[in-house]
Each structure stands twice: as C-alpha cells, then as structure tokens.
Write an enzyme that holds these catalytic residues in place. Structure first.
Site, PDB file in Angstrom:
ATOM      1  N   ASP A 102       1.070  -1.152   0.093  1.00 36.90           N
ATOM      2  CA  ASP A 102      -0.221  -0.136   0.090  1.00 36.90           C
ATOM      3  C   ASP A 102       0.992   1.223   0.014  1.00 36.90           C
ATOM      4  O   ASP A 102       1.693   1.488   0.834  1.00 36.90           O
ATOM      5  CB  ASP A 102      -0.855  -0.091   1.245  1.00 36.90           C
ATOM      6  CG  ASP A 102      -2.349   0.500   0.845  1.00 36.90           C
ATOM      7  OD1 ASP A 102      -2.372   1.484   0.360  1.00 36.90           O
ATOM      8  OD2 ASP A 102      -3.425  -0.199   1.417  1.00 36.90           O
ATOM      9  N   ASP A 203      -3.008   4.709  -2.384  1.00 40.72           N
ATOM     10  CA  ASP A 203      -4.092   5.448  -1.485  1.00 40.72           C
ATOM     11  C   ASP A 203      -4.495   6.617  -2.151  1.00 40.72           C
ATOM     12  O   ASP A 203      -3.703   7.641  -2.422  1.00 40.72           O
ATOM     13  CB  ASP A 203      -3.507   5.469  -0.043  1.00 40.72           C
ATOM     14  CG  ASP A 203      -4.459   5.947   0.857  1.00 40.72           C
ATOM     15  OD1 ASP A 203      -5.518   5.120   1.037  1.00 40.72           O
ATOM     16  OD2 ASP A 203      -4.700   7.116   1.495  1.00 40.72           O
ATOM     17  N   GLU A 260      -6.494   3.724  -5.970  1.00 44.35           N
ATOM     18  CA  GLU A 260      -7.484   3.939  -5.224  1.00 44.35           C
ATOM     19  C   GLU A 260      -8.176   5.527  -5.905  1.00 44.35           C
ATOM     20  O   GLU A 260      -7.365   6.638  -5.420  1.00 44.35           O
ATOM     21  CB  GLU A 260      -7.545   4.101  -3.809  1.00 44.35           C
ATOM     22  CG  GLU A 260      -8.653   4.011  -3.022  1.00 44.35           C
ATOM     23  CD  GLU A 260      -8.796   4.393  -1.562  1.00 44.35           C
ATOM     24  OE1 GLU A 260      -9.610   4.437  -1.101  1.00 44.35           O
ATOM     25  OE2 GLU A 260      -7.945   5.432  -1.241  1.00 44.35           O
ATOM     26  N   HIS A 333     -11.569  -2.699   3.406  1.00 42.00           N
ATOM     27  CA  HIS A 333     -11.324  -2.352   4.996  1.00 42.00           C
ATOM     28  C   HIS A 333     -11.946  -1.031   5.305  1.00 42.00           C
ATOM     29  O   HIS A 333     -12.189  -0.663   6.473  1.00 42.00           O
ATOM     30  CB  HIS A 333      -9.882  -2.216   5.378  1.00 42.00           C
ATOM     31  CG  HIS A 333      -9.323  -1.070   4.588  1.00 42.00           C
ATOM     32  ND1 HIS A 333      -8.917  -1.142   3.171  1.00 42.00           N
ATOM     33  CD2 HIS A 333      -9.046   0.197   4.990  1.00 42.00           C
ATOM     34  CE1 HIS A 333      -8.367   0.014   2.703  1.00 42.00           C
ATOM     35  NE2 HIS A 333      -8.162   0.846   3.844  1.00 42.00           N
ATOM     36  N   ASP A 334     -12.504  -0.190   3.932  1.00 45.29           N
ATOM     37  CA  ASP A 334     -13.423   0.792   4.189  1.00 45.29           C
ATOM     38  C   ASP A 334     -14.683   0.702   4.064  1.00 45.29           C
ATOM     39  O   ASP A 334     -15.513   1.739   4.188  1.00 45.29           O
ATOM     40  CB  ASP A 334     -12.830   1.842   3.145  1.00 45.29           C
ATOM     41  CG  ASP A 334     -11.613   2.199   3.577  1.00 45.29           C
ATOM     42  OD1 ASP A 334     -11.015   2.311   4.908  1.00 45.29           O
ATOM     43  OD2 ASP A 334     -10.786   2.727   2.611  1.00 45.29           O
TER      44      ASP A 334
HETATM   45  C1  NOJ Z   1      -8.383   5.397   2.137  1.00 45.90           C
HETATM   46  C2  NOJ Z   1      -7.917   4.292   2.974  1.00 45.90           C
HETATM   47  O1  NOJ Z   1      -8.407   2.886   2.205  1.00 45.90           O
HETATM   48  C3  NOJ Z   1      -8.513   4.582   4.082  1.00 45.90           C
HETATM   49  O2  NOJ Z   1      -8.545   3.604   5.096  1.00 45.90           O
HETATM   50  C4  NOJ Z   1      -7.810   5.716   4.583  1.00 45.90           C
HETATM   51  O3  NOJ Z   1      -8.470   6.308   5.895  1.00 45.90           O
HETATM   52  C5  NOJ Z   1      -7.862   7.020   3.722  1.00 45.90           C
HETATM   53  N1  NOJ Z   1      -7.571   6.504   2.396  1.00 45.90           N
HETATM   54  C6  NOJ Z   1      -7.032   7.680   3.945  1.00 45.90           C
HETATM   55  O4  NOJ Z   1      -5.613   7.436   3.965  1.00 45.90           O
END
Ligand code: NOJ
Length: 559
Positions: A102, A203, A260, A333-334
């Site tokens: 990541d 990210d 992402e 995970h989000d």
């Molecule tokens: C996306 C990540 O997947 C998330 O978990 C994170 O809180 C935010 N970006 C900030 O890095």
C-alpha cells in the site's frame, strides 16, 4: 514455483486483501502481524488467489490505522520486522503468489520527519513539502471540510500558519507541486520494488493534484464545510504526475498498480488505465459503493436500488471493457461487509455466493477482502465504545453533538456503515479468540465466529469458501471470463442481475437473484446459444432458465 511472468498477468489474477492488524496474531498481543500472515499462506494458496495486497504495515502513530505513515521504509514493530517482510515475500513467491504493498503518499503522518521539519519554521528546507497558508478573516485559508469531519486545515502555533489535511489533522497532505516531493515518493516506491514487492495499491492517489489557488468549495448539505472535490480530486496535473511516476518507477518492471480513486468517472478511469498512456494497471472506483449513501453521506444510508447498481456497474463494464481495465470489489477495509449490506444475513450463504458470482464473472480483476470468502457479516456493535475507527468516532460525535440526528439514529447508521464492520478479526475457528489471537483482540471479535469460521468452511464442501475457490479456479480455466465481451441483460429487472460474456463463439451466461424471493427468469434461451453447460451454481441444478430461488446464482457456458 515462481509467479508467472509476462504482460497483463494481472488480468487473469484474483487479489486478496490482507488488513494486517485483523488478520492473524502470532504473538498474542491482540494485533495481527506479519508472522501471522505467513502462518496462513497455505490457506491463501488453497483459496487460489494470485496476489496479496497488504494494507499498511509501516511505522505509524496509528491515528488512522496505519494510513498515517511516519516511516515509509520500515515495518511497525507491532507487525514485526523487515526480515519478517522478506520471509512473507519469499513465502508468497514460493507459492506462485505476489505481494502488493500500500503506497500512501497523498499524506504522511504528522510524525513523519518531513512534516516535523516542515512545521519547525517557515524557512525550513521541507516547508514546501506540505501546504502551509496564512489564515483568512480570522479563520482557515479556505472552507474545505475533511473527509473525517471537521475542517481540513489546522492552525499551527509554531509558525502562525495553517496546514492542509484532507483526512485527520494527523495526516498532513504532501504538496506534489514540489518536484522534490515527487522525487521522494519515487524513491520510496523504487525501494520497495527493489526489495521484491510486486506492485502498489495507491491510496487516494487522485487527490494528489490540487488546483494551486486552493479555492473554497460549495457548502456540503449537512456539515457546514465546503466540499473540496472540484479542487483537490482528479486535479489538473493528475495524469502528468501518474505518468511521471510510471516513467520514473514502473517502466520496464513487471508490476501491478492500482490507484484508489474516490469520485473518478469512467472516462477519466479509461485514460488512467489505457496501457499506451502508461499510468496505472487499474483503478478502484467508488460509484457502486456510494449508491446507498443519502444526501448526508455514508452515515445517512439508503436502501440499495439494484437497477441503479446495474446501471452503474454495467456502464463501467462497457466504458473500460476494451481499452482500459476494471477492478472488481464489494468489500475492503473501508466498506461494511457486503453480505450484510447488499445480501441478506437470513440467506447468508446463498447471498454471499450470489454476490461473488455476480462480481467474479465480470470483466476486470476481482478483489477478495479477508473474511469475505467466509461470508463474514457486519459486527452489529451497538455501543460506540466498541468502535475504534477515527472516521466513525468523528462522524458519530459530529452527528450527535450538533443535534443533527438523535443518538439512536446515529448508532443505527454507524452499526450499518462503519468501517469497523470490516475490521473485526478474521474468524479462523470457534475458539474464544477465534483462532486470531490468544490475547485480548484490539477490536471485538464477532460473536458469530462460533458458526462462521475458516475451519468449518474448509471442512464443508458447500461453504462460501469452496465456492470462492471454484470461482477463482474458473477464471484460470475459461478465457471468456478474462477477455469476453460484456453484455448486460434484464437491465430494468428489479431483482435479477444478468449478463453475458462472449469470446470466440462461446457465451457465458450469468444470472443471479438479488432478492430473498423466488423470481422468474425472463430470458430468451437463445442468449446462451446452444447446449449451455452449468459451470457453477449455489443450488441444485434445475437448468439455465428455471425460476431463480432466493439468492440463487448460476453460470452457464454455451457455444
Ligand atoms: C483510503 C484508505 O483506504 C482509508 O482507510 C484511509 O482512511 C484513507 N484513504 C486515508 O488514507
């Protein structure tokens, strides 16, 4: 067996996401770690995935569970050491799998040495690594709100200026306008590839280019802050920065890169993923996981409308189908657990399989988030004290403190949408620590681990686990699943998700009932050409065109 080489190997791959703190704890401190991942490599090999994406394992003050990095070139002691990482890399490579790291470089931690130096004085050599601005009218430089609620600027006494953070105040944004910042990022990425990483998930990479004037944005419906989307997302130099990153780091290397990208549109995503433009292998887009958000955002959830979901995903299939490339996901995970969110816990096994079928037969690279292959559900934690996630806690406070919503409604929204639903430990067995830990877990274990766990799933040939294993294997056996042309069917049907994939005279027919009722399948049998053979299904076989039972899904191959 070394991982297979050659271009575009990632098109026929399936990626498995490991969220390390919740995956497997080898030393009993209640937090997962790298030796814990190594212990489970045989399990991942059995599942058949090709790539492991490891969420951040770097040193971090843990304000946002590791997405706030204070050293890009080391491992957080709670996860182990660089030597453990080397062992993990080797363990994966020996099994023919790859390791994707990541790369979190829109922001650092406020404890990163760059930021510590930057905030020390206006004359610091690193001052311009971040966005520092004087206040305006007694307040911040503009009206932007942060993703995790509250303003996106924090005043710093030391130099009397504000710094920008699109996430928490402990995640200051790096200033990519500064070529030294970009060069430093390139060095970090090269360092990991030289050490044997096989690629990066990047990210919020579409936040790195900001409109230089940082103008205020339109006010959000509920928060009272301005929305930064028009000025800090998909910004003016994004393509240039990604192309440069490719030239400086990825060119000539056989790597997988996924950006992402919240709020990316299909046209932009196509530009990012066309091979000849040399930017990224693929992007994570968000349209389909935002469809159940109401006007107040994710904590204002609405029921999912299947017709809208199909309209969105089908448009992405068409838009990226020939020249770009899709990544396919329901979970990470989000996001809350898909089986609770889009499926039906009362039909847990069938709905988990139906969601998986719908996704894995599409064109693109499927991602499996740890525990998804077990049909893990939301945690249903009813007490805010049980939550750990900074986004959840901040938004809960903001909702309740402003009196915008009452406590009951706020808790219901949190229980349904919190990221912590995805972050409860992987359920390995029915023992008190779920086989995850012998200690006290950092976040509660879902009590349903006594029924839903890997040990039981591996032993049961009808489990969600074995269904995923077969879906993953089918991708390796049938080129039509990787390359076939996508065509939607029954676009207005409120319950059935159906489509075909076509390649070299073979037609894959995918039908899935996204409801808990039995529904007719109103398709002309000619869509499957002749003699459709069933490749997989989650009920006893009654033919390709029989009514679909609750959450029934099936895949047929005709020619
Ligand atoms: C996306 C990540 O997947 C998330 O978990 C994170 O809180 C935010 N970006 C900030 O890095």
């Amino acid at each position: 067996m070394a991982p297979k080489r050659g271009t575009d190997w990632w098109k026929s791959s399936v990626v498995y996401q490991v969220y390390p703190s919740s995956f497997n704890d080898s030393d009993g401190d209640g937090v997962g770690d790298l030796p814990g991942v190594i212990e489970r490599l045989d399990y991942l090999e059995l599942l058949g995935v090709d790539v492991v994406w490891l969420s951040p394992v770097y040193p971090s003050p843990w304000d946002d569970n590791g997405y706030d990095i204070s050293d890009y070139l080391d491992i957080h002691p709670m996860f182990g050491t660089l030597a453990d990482w080397d062992r993990l890399r080797d363990g994966l490579h020996e099994r023919g799998m790859r390791l994707m790291m990541d790369l979190v470089v829109n922001h650092t931690s406020d404890e990163h040495p760059w930021f510590i130096e930057s905030r020390a004085s206006k004359d610091s050599d690193k001052r311009d690594f971040y966005f520092w601005r004087p206040g305006r009218g007694g307040g911040p430089p503009n009206n932007w709100g942060s993703v995790f609620s509250g303003p996106a600027w924090t005043y710093d006494e030391a130099t009397g200026e504000y710094y920008l953070h699109l996430f928490t105040r402990r995640q200051p944004d790096l200033n990519w306008e500064n070529p030294r910042v970009r060069a430093a990022v390139h060095d970090v990425a090269r360092w990991w590839l030289d050490r044997g990483a096989d690629g990066f998930r990047m990210d919020v990479i579409n936040f790195v280019s900001k409109t230089p004037e940082l103008p205020s944005g339109p006010l959000a419906a509920t928060s009272g802050h301005g929305v930064f989307t028009d000025y800090a997302v998909n910004g003016p130099r994004l393509h240039e920065f990604l192309h440069e990153l490719h030239q400086e780091v990825f060119a000539g290397r056989d790597v997988l890169t996924v950006g992402e990208m919240p709020r990316v549109g299909v046209e932009q995503a196509l530009l990012h993923t066309m091979v000849e433009r040399r930017e990224l292998s693929m992007v994570f887009q968000f349209e389909h996981v935002n469809l159940d958000h109401g006007p107040g955002g994710k904590f204002d959830p609405r029921p999912l409308d299947l017709v809208r979901l199909k309209e969105s995903l089908n448009r992405w299939q068409a838009g990226l189908g020939e020249s770009g490339w899709n990544s396919l996901y329901w979970n990470n995970h989000d996001q809350p657990r898909a089986v609770s969110r889009f499926g039906d816990e009362a039909h847990r096994v069938e709905s988990a399989k139906a969601l998986a079928t719908t996704l894995h037969m599409m064109k693109g690279t499927p991602y499996v988030y740890q525990g998804e292959e077990l049909g893990m559900t939301n945690a249903h934690m009813a007490d805010i004290a049980d939550y750990r996630d900074v986004e959840t806690l901040n938004h809960h406070r903001a909702m309740v403190e402003t009196g915008r919503v009452n406590e009951g409604t706020a808790m219901a929204a949190v229980a349904r949408m919190s990221r912590d639903n995805a972050r409860t430990p992987v359920q390995w067995d029915a023992s008190p620590g779920a086989g995850f830990t012998t200690g006290t877990p950092w976040i509660g274990i879902n009590p349903n681990h006594t029924q839903i766990n890997a040990e039981a799933a591996v032993a049961d040939p009808d489990s969600v686990f074995h269904y995923y294993r077969r879906l993953i294997a089918l991708r390796k056996e049938h080129p039509v699943i990787v390359h076939g042309r996508f065509e939607p069917l029954l676009e207005e049907d409120p319950a059935v998700y159906a489509y075909t994939r076509t390649l070299d005279g073979r037609v894959l027919l995918v039908t899935a009932n996204w409801s808990s009722d039995t529904v007719p399948l109103e398709l002309d049998p000619s869509v499957a050409r002749r003699d459709p053979v069933r490749l997989i299904g989650n009920y006893p076989d009654e033919g390709a065109f029989a009514p679909l039972r609750p959450w029934e899904a099936r895949v047929h191959l005709g020619s």
